[in-house]
Design a protein around this motif. Structure first.
Motif, PDB file in Angstrom:
ATOM      1  N   HIS A 109       0.852  -1.183   0.000  1.00  0.00           N
ATOM      2  CA  HIS A 109       0.000   0.000   0.000  1.00  0.00           C
ATOM      3  C   HIS A 109       0.890   1.235   0.000  1.00  0.00           C
ATOM      4  O   HIS A 109       2.014   1.213   0.448  1.00  0.00           O
TER       5      HIS A 109
ATOM      6  N   HIS B 259       4.651  -1.452  12.561  1.00  0.00           N
ATOM      7  CA  HIS B 259       3.272  -1.132  12.215  1.00  0.00           C
ATOM      8  C   HIS B 259       3.195   0.375  12.270  1.00  0.00           C
ATOM      9  O   HIS B 259       4.158   1.016  11.978  1.00  0.00           O
TER      10      HIS B 259
ATOM     11  N   LYS C  17       8.127 -13.432   8.942  1.00  0.00           N
ATOM     12  CA  LYS C  17       7.172 -13.039   9.969  1.00  0.00           C
ATOM     13  C   LYS C  17       6.871 -11.547   9.877  1.00  0.00           C
ATOM     14  O   LYS C  17       5.765 -11.112  10.092  1.00  0.00           O
TER      15      LYS C  17
ATOM     16  N   GLU D  98      -4.789  -5.190   5.485  1.00  0.00           N
ATOM     17  CA  GLU D  98      -3.569  -5.994   5.587  1.00  0.00           C
ATOM     18  C   GLU D  98      -2.694  -5.626   6.780  1.00  0.00           C
ATOM     19  O   GLU D  98      -2.193  -6.503   7.476  1.00  0.00           O
ATOM     20  N   PRO D  99      -2.503  -4.304   7.043  1.00  0.00           N
ATOM     21  CA  PRO D  99      -1.684  -3.960   8.208  1.00  0.00           C
ATOM     22  C   PRO D  99      -2.214  -4.551   9.512  1.00  0.00           C
ATOM     23  O   PRO D  99      -1.462  -5.098  10.305  1.00  0.00           O
TER      24      PRO D  99
ATOM     25  N   ARG E 275      -1.442  -8.174   9.750  1.00  0.00           N
ATOM     26  CA  ARG E 275      -0.069  -8.468  10.145  1.00  0.00           C
ATOM     27  C   ARG E 275       0.156  -8.194  11.621  1.00  0.00           C
ATOM     28  O   ARG E 275       0.835  -8.939  12.314  1.00  0.00           O
ATOM     29  N   GLN E 276      -0.471  -7.105  12.077  1.00  0.00           N
ATOM     30  CA  GLN E 276      -0.366  -6.788  13.511  1.00  0.00           C
ATOM     31  C   GLN E 276      -0.867  -7.955  14.346  1.00  0.00           C
ATOM     32  O   GLN E 276      -0.244  -8.358  15.313  1.00  0.00           O
TER      33      GLN E 276
END
Lengths: 218, 494
Positions: free
Chosen positions: A11, A193, A210, B202-203, B206-207
């Motif tokens: 993104h 993140h 991962k 998606e973020p 993954r978190q």
């Protein structure tokens, strides 16, 4: 050595673009001898998008660290180009510029300043740094009196508060004792993140798998 | 142990627990054929163990050998009326075979017999869920959760129902509840990650996957940080401006001095002691022992020697500074000018004390300060400028041609003898004066003498020429640095 790219949908727009980047080091030679070169990188092309967590894998000597330095702008490519669309890029440098004779506080300040902060920015975070590094009153003692674990804890704590546009990590998720490593890793992964863009070099494919949404193989 | 299992144990067979463990291994490994065989063995020797029947039935069911599975489980229902799992597994088998009505019958039967078993409620809801009667399943599940609020399976099932309905948003909320109430439950993270992925987030996905490792508290703190600007993080400026660069050089030089002082017992006192001893040596040798040079020679000598030492030490120390800074240069992005400049500032800091000591010496020697002494400030400034140009130039050159560093001590020696430190200018034939003063150090030292010893104003034109020369040199050096900056990190390691 071709860079193959395993594309997973990402993104965000492109913020750094590498085009046919090549880097070579002079191995020997000089004034009176014909120089010999060692090609560290050849024809590496890929884009880094905002919010990407890009993993770079490759065997020893594949040029992973050279690639990071090239992205950071520390070294210039011999061929091709690195186009930066206006973002700050920093290599996470643990214990950069540490002086063992000086207390932890001074080392934190100089290390932070070398990474690009202003002195005021580092000073205003000093209590956080002390707290995160779990050094307590040791922060006022010369770093030469620290154990190696304490030293790396301080180094990590200083770097912890760094949020450039693109953060480059070179095998750094292994600092300090077991307890602190867990804490450091969880804190670091937190950075992965939010919208932090990260380029990570690691030998551990498990770790890359991962953490990363894109992988570059050198 | 019951009577029944004593026999085989005495016959040298493994006891019931070991044998079952062995069978469980196959079940947990989902090696169903192996599991079926091992459970058959268990059943052979310990037929009173309910697991041997139920697990064997499950293994055959997984192998889609439904008839065998049914035979085993119906036998188990007969044999173990107190075990709710028999009926529940029977129902699972019927679900597998698509006989939902029969499955429902079985679990309802179980409900009658085991009203206080949360697993039975789970099975009832599961039958409805599998039959695609999600609202009914939800209803049963909620009733169960009311009675058994501490049961993780029911909470997980509640979220799974939403997953089956493809209501990902609701599922995410329910998984969040699972994580909060049962933080150790892996599916709260893994399945939630799937839901997030389906939502196209998606973020978050993954978190959630990572949170499985770092725990729910981590996830919450992460999400909280995401909402507001984090209290911890600060962004560095895009690129160092000159102000922060000056502050960096200043701070580093200051800290270097502190570090240097910390290495000695007498700490900062050395900065006074060192020049004091140095001056004492020259005083004794030239003033007392040799008594040469006539009156005032010591004052003349020291006013030349002290500034020259400053120059010599600085150039010597900074010439290798860029090569010495290669480690740092590869870690952070920094102008190579940083390295020589730190050395210059550091030496200048120490030198202020030395100049102070020189002033005191001159006063005690019988040369009281006059208004002309003020002119020492521009002289020092020009010398500083000269040192910046020469130090930065040499520091720049050394990485390219390392051999130069071998010439530097000799060069300094040469300057020491050609700058008129041990002899006065009038010893030189006047036709050589222009050449002599074209050495900027000789020129500057001459100014020091004029001001401090002879109580005159400096030779402004001479000083002006040196200043002009230094400024031109500075512009060239800075231009060269700007040009060469990107290649330094490469050159220093080659």
């Amino acid at each position: 050595m071709m860079a193959s790219q395993q594309q997973i949908p990402a993104h965000g727009e492109v913020i750094i673009s590498l085009k046919d980047v090549g880097v070579r080091y002079k191995r020997r030679g000089g004034l009176f001898r014909k120089p010999e070169y060692f090609q560290a990188l050849e024809n590496v092309s890929f884009d880094i998008c905002r919010g990407d967590t890009l993993g770079i894998v490759g065997r020893n000597g594949a040029g992973k660290s050279t690639l990071l330095r090239t992205i950071a702008g520390i070294i210039q490519p011999d061929s091709g180009e690195v186009v930066n669309f206006g973002v700050t890029v920093s290599l996470l440098a643990l214990q950069a510029g540490f002086d063992p004779e000086l207390p932890g506080t001074d080392n934190a300040i100089i290390s932070g300043m070398l990474m690009g902060y202003t002195r005021r920015q580092v000073e205003s975070r000093m209590s956080d740094i002390t707290e995160f590094s779990e050094l307590g009153d040791f922060i006022y003692q010369p770093v030469k009196t620290y154990s190696s674990g304490m030293r790396s804890r301080l180094g990590f704590a200083v770097s912890m508060f760094m949020t450039p546009g693109v953060l480059l990590l070179d095998e750094i998720l292994s600092v300090g004792d077991k307890e602190f490593r867990k804490k450091a890793e969880s804190e670091m992964v937190k950075k992965f993140h939010s919208d932090q863009t990260i380029v990570l070099v690691s030998h551990s494919e498990g770790q890359i798998k991962k953490l990363c949404n894109k992988v570059i193989e050198l | 142990m019951t009577q029944g299992n004593q026999g085989p144990a005495q016959a040298g067979l493994p006891d019931s627990k070991d044998l079952q463990e062995w069978a469980w291994q196959a079940t947990h490994g989902q090696e169903w054929r192996l599991a079926a065989q091992r459970w058959a063995l268990v059943r052979e020797f310990y037929p009173d163990e309910s697991a041997s029947w139920i697990q064997a039935s499950i293994a055959h069911r997984k192998l889609e050998e439904y008839d065998l599975a049914e035979a085993l489980i119906s036998e188990a229902v007969e044999r173990f009326p107190q075990n709710s799992n028999t009926l529940r597994q029977y129902a699972e088998l019927e679900i597998e075979r698509g006989k939902f009505d029969r499955a429902l019958e079985l679990v309802e039967q179980a409900r009658e017999k085991f009203s206080d078993d949360p697993d039975v409620i789970w099975s009832i809801a599961n039958v409805h869920k599998k039959a695609d009667q999600c609202s009914r399943a939800e209803q049963e599940n909620l009733l169960g959760q009311e009675v058994f609020p501490e049961n993780a399976r029911l909470a997980v099932q509640y979220a799974e129902i939403a997953m089956q309905q493809k209501d990902w948003q609701t599922a995410l909320e329910r998984w969040q509840q699972v994580r909060e109430r049962f933080p150790k439950h892996a599916s709260g993270f893994a399945r939630a990650a799937e839901a997030a992925e389906k939502l196209g987030n998606e973020p978050l996905s993954r978190q959630l996957k990572l949170a499985q490792e770092y725990g729910n508290a981590w996830l919450i703190s992460l999400q909280e940080e995401g909402e507001g600007e984090s209290v911890h993080n600060i962004s560095p400026p895009q690129r160092r401006n000159w102000k922060t660069f000056v502050d960096l050089v200043w701070t580093k030089a200051r800290l270097n001095l502190k570090s240097e002082a910390n290495q000695n017992h007498l700490r900062y006192f050395w900065w006074i002691l060192d020049p004091l001893l140095y001056m004492a040596v020259f005083y004794i040798v030239f003033g007392v022992l040799m008594e040469r040079g006539g009156p005032g020679f010591i004052a003349y000598l020291l006013t030349g020697l002290v500034p020259f030492q400053w120059f010599a030490k600085t150039v010597q120390q900074t010439s290798g500074s860029i090569v010495g800074g290669k480690g740092l240069m590869h870690k952070v992005r920094i102008s190579p000018l940083f390295f020589p400049l730190v050395g210059i500032v550091q030496n200048t800091g120490k030198q202020t004390l030395v100049f102070l000591m020189l002033g005191l010496f001159l006063v005690f020697y019988g040369l009281p300060p006059t208004v002309h002494w003020l002119a020492v400030v521009p002289v020092i400034a020009v010398q500083l400028l000269l040192m910046v140009v020469i130090s930065c130039f040499l520091a720049m050159l050394v990485p390219f041609v390392r051999d130069i560093s071998n010439l530097i001590p000799t060069g300094i020696q040469f300057l020491l003898f050609t700058s008129g430190i041990f002899y006065t200018v009038d010893r030189i034939p006047s036709e050589w004066h222009t050449l002599f003063f074209s050495n900027p150090m000789a020129n500057i030292l001459h100014q020091y003498r004029l001001v401090l010893v002879e109580n005159q104003w400096p030779d402004w034109s001479g000083l002006g020429w040196v200043f002009l020369g230094c400024m031109i040199g500075l512009v060239i050096v800075l231009a060269l640095y700007r040009r060469l900056e990107p290649i330094f990190p490469r050159v220093v390691i080659e």
